[in-house]
Design a protein around this motif. Structure first.
Motif, PDB file in Angstrom:
ATOM      1  N   PHE A   1     -14.834  28.894-100.894  1.00 62.41           N
ATOM      2  CA  PHE A   1     -13.838  27.952-101.414  1.00 62.41           C
ATOM      3  C   PHE A   1     -13.254  27.110-100.289  1.00 62.41           C
ATOM      4  N   GLY A   2     -13.133  27.690 -99.102  1.00 61.08           N
ATOM      5  CA  GLY A   2     -12.683  26.915 -97.958  1.00 61.08           C
ATOM      6  C   GLY A   2     -13.666  25.820 -97.590  1.00 61.08           C
ATOM      7  N   LEU A   3     -14.962  26.142 -97.611  1.00 56.02           N
ATOM      8  CA  LEU A   3     -15.993  25.136 -97.318  1.00 56.02           C
ATOM      9  C   LEU A   3     -16.032  24.058 -98.397  1.00 56.02           C
ATOM     10  N   LEU A   4     -15.840  24.455 -99.648  1.00 55.86           N
ATOM     11  CA  LEU A   4     -15.779  23.474-100.732  1.00 55.86           C
ATOM     12  C   LEU A   4     -14.642  22.480-100.493  1.00 55.86           C
ATOM     13  N   ALA A   5     -13.490  22.996-100.095  1.00 51.97           N
ATOM     14  CA  ALA A   5     -12.340  22.120 -99.843  1.00 51.97           C
ATOM     15  C   ALA A   5     -12.611  21.192 -98.666  1.00 51.97           C
ATOM     16  N   MET A   6     -13.268  21.687 -97.632  1.00 55.82           N
ATOM     17  CA  MET A   6     -13.588  20.849 -96.473  1.00 55.82           C
ATOM     18  C   MET A   6     -14.557  19.733 -96.863  1.00 55.82           C
ATOM     19  N   CYS A   7     -15.539  20.052 -97.688  1.00 57.68           N
ATOM     20  CA  CYS A   7     -16.475  19.029 -98.159  1.00 57.68           C
ATOM     21  C   CYS A   7     -15.761  18.002 -99.039  1.00 57.68           C
ATOM     22  N   LEU A   8     -14.791  18.473 -99.809  1.00 55.87           N
ATOM     23  CA  LEU A   8     -14.005  17.547-100.637  1.00 55.87           C
ATOM     24  C   LEU A   8     -13.272  16.532 -99.767  1.00 55.87           C
ATOM     25  N   VAL A   9     -12.748  16.968 -98.636  1.00 56.24           N
ATOM     26  CA  VAL A   9     -12.009  16.075 -97.743  1.00 56.24           C
ATOM     27  C   VAL A   9     -12.953  15.140 -97.001  1.00 56.24           C
ATOM     28  N   TRP A  10     -14.085  15.657 -96.554  1.00 53.61           N
ATOM     29  CA  TRP A  10     -14.954  14.885 -95.666  1.00 53.61           C
ATOM     30  C   TRP A  10     -16.003  14.047 -96.393  1.00 53.61           C
ATOM     31  N   ALA A  11     -16.416  14.464 -97.562  1.00 53.87           N
ATOM     32  CA  ALA A  11     -17.523  13.750 -98.224  1.00 53.87           C
ATOM     33  C   ALA A  11     -17.360  13.743 -99.736  1.00 53.87           C
ATOM     34  N   PRO A  12     -16.235  13.246-100.262  1.00 52.11           N
ATOM     35  CA  PRO A  12     -15.982  13.353-101.715  1.00 52.11           C
ATOM     36  C   PRO A  12     -16.948  12.548-102.566  1.00 52.11           C
ATOM     37  N   ARG A  13     -17.496  11.442-102.039  1.00 56.17           N
ATOM     38  CA  ARG A  13     -18.343  10.577-102.851  1.00 56.17           C
ATOM     39  C   ARG A  13     -19.829  10.830-102.645  1.00 56.17           C
ATOM     40  N   ASN A  14     -20.165  11.772-101.756  1.00 56.76           N
ATOM     41  CA  ASN A  14     -21.567  12.156-101.643  1.00 56.76           C
ATOM     42  C   ASN A  14     -21.962  13.015-102.830  1.00 56.76           C
ATOM     43  N   ASP A  15     -23.234  12.991-103.157  1.00 56.40           N
ATOM     44  CA  ASP A  15     -23.722  13.709-104.335  1.00 56.40           C
ATOM     45  C   ASP A  15     -24.286  15.072-103.977  1.00 56.40           C
TER      46      ASP A  15
END
Length: 413
Positions: free
Chosen positions: A124-138
């Motif tokens: 869940f921590g990695l998911l949140a980091m990806c949300l911050v850094w790459a929200p529009r990537n697929d």
């Protein structure tokens, strides 16, 4: 259940640590029998044990638990490690696990010990980091409909939102999502929810801090840039675009002239802007993009390209327009705009060429044109990860060509 299996986020480092962590987790599962797990799990209600903060993250209760977590680690670990490098990612991974485990042992008090294990909090921590850094990537996702696998793409923003909602609902109903608690109780359910939420909060804060300190480069495609409407542009350029949006338009006419004399406003002259047409067109394009008016932005782009000699958007505006069309699945328009970008940009990004080839192959069924696009990528300009993507696209295009995919030539190409 939606299973992630890859992403189009740019990667700048090989997934050395991600592969090593997956290998270590599998080895721990095979090497340590389940009856010995209690010595290494995170025990709540039995005091503070720092060693358990690390060891519990490498243990899993069954094959399903292990495979599920490793699939998520592979997909989202690649993105985070791809931006940080192996050693920094390893510190982040172990740090997330240690801090959220310590939080649980410090906050959860129970007379009956609760045993917890797994990487769910870290995931869940990695998911949140990806949300911050790459929200529009697929994210490439797999699910099943009537026992038939269905593959589709979902933005990281919506994927993370889906799993947060899923986790809240499932935790409320069963107290068990993506992690295993060996003893169920009301306290165990609270511990489960705290495990996931603390991991997500830690990941979000850490990602924001690293971004603020310029220790990670998201090329202004991070969550904050998206929310501020300046994707692909720096803060200074975003502020200039916001200020420009309040200026008078080239087409501004506050009082429409009357058709006949004697009507109100008949003798009031039409207001015209002294703004340079190229700058006005660029400002109008940005304004439409910031307001999510993709069709209007495309119209401005086409009209300005025809009427203003030598007019070109700036790099960030090109990419914003392309991404907006891709988000709306407007594959034909997106391909056309990407082709214009490659022809007219002084230093076109190889990533755009790769994306154009991907759209031509997977969305428009034009493998021959995709091969032409890929052939124009200079040697040595792609990272190892992007070069792997290029080879994979070439293989897909050649397979479609060999299968006899019918393709009509037209003036666009």
């Amino acid at each position: 259940m939606i299973i992630p299996w890859g992403s189009d986020a740019p990667l700048y480092h090989r997934p050395v640590a991600t592969v090593a962590l997956i290998f270590s987790s599998v080895l721990s599962f095979v090497a340590f029998p389940a009856r010995d797990y209690e010595r290494w799990t995170l025990v709540l209600g039995a005091g503070i044990h720092p060693l358990e903060w690390l060891t519990n993250s490498f243990l899993h209760a069954g094959w399903g638990h292990l495979i599920g977590n490793m699939v998520f680690l592979w997909t989202f670990g690649l993105i985070v490690e791809g931006k940080l490098g192996w050693w920094a990612f390893l510190l982040v991974y172990l740090g997330l696990g240690a801090v959220e485990s310590a939080t649980l042992q410090l906050l959860i008090h129970t007379e009956t010990p609760i045993f917890m294990l797994g990487t769910s909090g870290i995931i869940f921590g990695l998911l949140a980091m990806c949300l911050v850094w790459a929200p529009r990537n697929d994210v490439v996702c797999i699910t099943w409909f009537r026992f038939t696998p269905v593959v589709f793409e979902l933005s990281i923003l919506w994927f993370v939102a889906f799993y947060i909602v899923l986790d809240i609902v499932a935790a409320s109903l069963t107290g068990a999502v993506m992690a295993t608690v060996l003893e169920r109780s009301r306290t165990a359910i609270v511990a489960m929810a705290l495990d996931h939420s603390s991991g997500a909060v830690l990941g979000f804060v850490l990602a924001a801090v690293l971004l603020k300190l310029n220790l990670v480069d998201c090329e202004n495609w991070d969550l904050f840039a998206v929310l501020q409407g300046r994707t692909g542009r720096s803060k200074s350029r975003g502020k200039k675009a916001k200020v420009a949006s309040h200026r008078v338009s080239v087409e501004f006419d506050p009082v429409a002239p009357a058709k006949k004399h004697g009507k109100p406003g008949a003798n009031i002259p039409r207001v015209k802007s002294i703004e340079d047409p190229s700058a006005a067109a660029l400002r109008t394009l940005r304004l439409h993009l910031e307001q999510g008016e993709t069709e209007a932005a495309v119209a401005v782009f086409k009209r300005s390209s025809l009427k203003i000699a030598g007019w070109n958007p700036e790099e960030g505006d090109w990419l914003d327009l392309i991404q907006s069309l891709l988000d709306q699945n407007a594959w034909g328009d997106a391909a056309s705009i990407m082709l214009d970008y490659l022809k007219r940009s002084d230093r076109p990004s190889p990533r755009v060429r790769l994306k154009l080839a991907q759209v031509l192959i997977q969305k428009l069924a034009r493998p021959l044109q995709a091969l032409k696009v890929l052939e124009q990528i200079p040697e040595g300009v792609l990272s190892d990860t992007l070069e792997h993507s290029r080879r994979r696209l070439v293989q897909q295009a050649e397979h479609m060509r060999d299968e006899g995919e019918l393709e009509l030539q037209d003036e666009l190409w």
